[in-house]
Design an enzyme around this catalytic site. Sequence first.
Site, PDB file in Angstrom:
ATOM      1  N   GLY A  77      14.726  16.350   1.880  1.00  0.00           N
ATOM      2  CA  GLY A  77      13.596  16.798   2.685  1.00  0.00           C
ATOM      3  C   GLY A  77      13.889  18.135   3.349  1.00  0.00           C
ATOM      4  N   THR A  78      15.144  18.315   3.772  1.00  0.00           N
ATOM      5  CA  THR A  78      15.536  19.567   4.423  1.00  0.00           C
ATOM      6  C   THR A  78      15.317  20.749   3.479  1.00  0.00           C
ATOM      7  OG1 THR A  78      17.176  18.401   5.749  1.00  0.00           O
ATOM      8  CG2 THR A  78      17.495  20.776   5.508  1.00  0.00           C
ATOM      9  N   ASN A 157      10.331  11.825  14.123  1.00  0.00           N
ATOM     10  CA  ASN A 157      11.362  10.904  13.643  1.00  0.00           C
ATOM     11  C   ASN A 157      12.086  10.158  14.749  1.00  0.00           C
ATOM     12  OD1 ASN A 157      12.102  13.804  13.769  1.00  0.00           O
ATOM     13  ND2 ASN A 157      14.183  13.012  13.653  1.00  0.00           N
ATOM     14  N   GLN A 187       8.761  11.435   7.600  1.00  0.00           N
ATOM     15  CA  GLN A 187       8.672  10.095   8.210  1.00  0.00           C
ATOM     16  C   GLN A 187       7.289   9.474   8.012  1.00  0.00           C
ATOM     17  OE1 GLN A 187      11.065   8.250   9.359  1.00  0.00           O
ATOM     18  NE2 GLN A 187      12.687   9.754   9.596  1.00  0.00           N
ATOM     19  N   SER A 207      10.816  13.051   1.376  1.00  0.00           N
ATOM     20  CA  SER A 207      12.221  12.809   1.027  1.00  0.00           C
ATOM     21  C   SER A 207      12.394  11.408   0.444  1.00  0.00           C
ATOM     22  CB  SER A 207      13.065  12.956   2.293  1.00  0.00           C
ATOM     23  OG  SER A 207      14.401  12.613   2.025  1.00  0.00           O
ATOM     24  N   HIS A 209      15.184   9.305   0.264  1.00  0.00           N
ATOM     25  CA  HIS A 209      15.979   8.232   0.878  1.00  0.00           C
ATOM     26  C   HIS A 209      15.295   7.578   2.078  1.00  0.00           C
ATOM     27  CE1 HIS A 209      18.089  10.337   4.390  1.00  0.00           C
ATOM     28  NE2 HIS A 209      17.486  11.346   3.793  1.00  0.00           N
ATOM     29  N   THR A 249      19.755  22.446 -12.516  1.00  0.00           N
ATOM     30  CA  THR A 249      19.443  21.294 -13.379  1.00  0.00           C
ATOM     31  C   THR A 249      18.983  20.121 -12.515  1.00  0.00           C
ATOM     32  OG1 THR A 249      21.051  22.087 -14.954  1.00  0.00           O
ATOM     33  CG2 THR A 249      20.401  19.772 -15.166  1.00  0.00           C
ATOM     34  N   CYS A 335      20.628  12.970  12.012  1.00  0.00           N
ATOM     35  CA  CYS A 335      20.987  14.346  11.646  1.00  0.00           C
ATOM     36  C   CYS A 335      21.471  15.113  12.870  1.00  0.00           C
ATOM     37  CB  CYS A 335      19.788  15.073  11.059  1.00  0.00           C
ATOM     38  SG  CYS A 335      18.826  14.034  10.019  1.00  0.00           S
TER      39      CYS A 335
HETATM   40  N1  PLP Z   1      12.145  15.765   8.576  1.00  0.00           N
HETATM   41  C1  PLP Z   1      12.159  14.603   9.235  1.00  0.00           C
HETATM   42  C2  PLP Z   1      11.005  14.270  10.135  1.00  0.00           C
HETATM   43  C3  PLP Z   1      13.217  13.703   9.083  1.00  0.00           C
HETATM   44  O1  PLP Z   1      13.214  12.555   9.743  1.00  0.00           O
HETATM   45  C4  PLP Z   1      14.277  14.067   8.220  1.00  0.00           C
HETATM   46  C5  PLP Z   1      15.453  13.177   8.084  1.00  0.00           C
HETATM   47  O2  PLP Z   1      15.784  12.421   8.980  1.00  0.00           O
HETATM   48  C6  PLP Z   1      14.211  15.290   7.532  1.00  0.00           C
HETATM   49  C7  PLP Z   1      13.133  16.118   7.742  1.00  0.00           C
HETATM   50  C8  PLP Z   1      15.295  15.712   6.594  1.00  0.00           C
HETATM   51  O3  PLP Z   1      15.259  14.948   5.405  1.00  0.00           O
HETATM   52  P1  PLP Z   1      16.566  14.843   4.507  1.00  0.00           P
HETATM   53  O4  PLP Z   1      17.502  13.914   5.187  1.00  0.00           O
HETATM   54  O5  PLP Z   1      16.072  14.287   3.198  1.00  0.00           O
HETATM   55  O6  PLP Z   1      17.111  16.204   4.367  1.00  0.00           O
END
Ligand code: PLP
Length: 393
Positions: A77-78, A157, A187, A207, A209, A249, A335
Amino acid sequence: MKSNGQKTVYLDNSATTPLSATAKSAVAEAMECFGNPSSLHTMGADAQKLVTLARDRIMSALGVRRGQGTVVFTSCGTEATSLAIFGTAYAKTRREASRILTTDSEHPATLRALEALEKSGFEIVRIPTRGGVLDMNALDGALDKKIFMASFMLVNNETGAMYSVKEAFAKIKRANKEAITHCDAVQGFMRVPFTPSSIGADLVSVSGHKIHAPKGVGALYVSAELIKAKKIVPFLVGGGQESGMRSGTENVIGISAFGAAAADMATRRTEISEKLDVLYSYAAEKLSALGVRINTPQGAHVSHIINVTLPDVKSETMLHYLSADGIYVSSGSACASHSKSPSQSLVAFGLTPYEADCSIRISLSEYNTAEDIDALCESLAAGLERLVRIKKT
Ligand code: PLP
């Protein structure tokens, strides 16, 4: 189950989720298909088919029709958010406006990317989200033709608050129809009903996971209009995979499992959300009875995140206490857990730094049960008793 036979109660689903059975079978299937999707032979074509199927599934779960836009697979997601923010900033022409609107409680993926742009001359306006509500008056005050982009999260989140992204993006587009709108829906994806067009987003980050797929895969929805107008360029360049938007890839195993997990959840969306609603109410009632303060707002919020402030016990101390009982929760966002400063989201919400330091996040998935909540509350009650007593002596 822990190695000592103790049952584990996983209540940290906003940090990451366990793999679903569907995702696991997709992983197993994709592991047998090891061709490179860019290879021209049959094995390459077979791998490409898996990627195409997954793209179709994510688009369908997002409610995107053919022609409206596409989905670019990323590593998380990042990265999807970085592609949205840096990809549009790099594509910006000199004449275009350079004000970016965001909230004061975004995930670090957005916060840090925008800080980098701020250093290079963009003007960043952070709209307050006190009490989990996007301050529309502050937004109105920041609206004019100077807006280049807006990046607002759908669901916070840490607090579980749902922001009025649809209303905000509509106001922004009215002020400047050229403004680009990005929504971090990491989220919110598969948790709340929305489509990119229903909220007026040109770009949406999701994302794997967080929805029972493996780590190492994410996606960015990009509207056809943005691609046509060349308002986004890749920031990872090389072999030109993902229609040139993200070289490297493809992670066929992760992508395939992401598509499968989303398709599976999409077919059971109502059932999952009803189950989580019931579990949320049960947990909220039991937690309130323990004397902890529930921060997740009464208004718009999701049913899988409950943030609470403990009476005078540091969240990290409680987290370790619960963990010894096999119960896993989080002290703010995973994070940001390496950071020593209090959670920016919780402070923006209105908590004092001390209260933020005494807050834990309990996050649910469809695999949790009322017994998990009972186990949490039992351990939490014992922990509060013991830890508050230690503090007083
Ligand atoms: N954005 C939000 C609101 C999140 O909760 C998260 C992860 O906790 C992310 C972005 C980042 O996603 P990823 O862990 O897949 O990089």
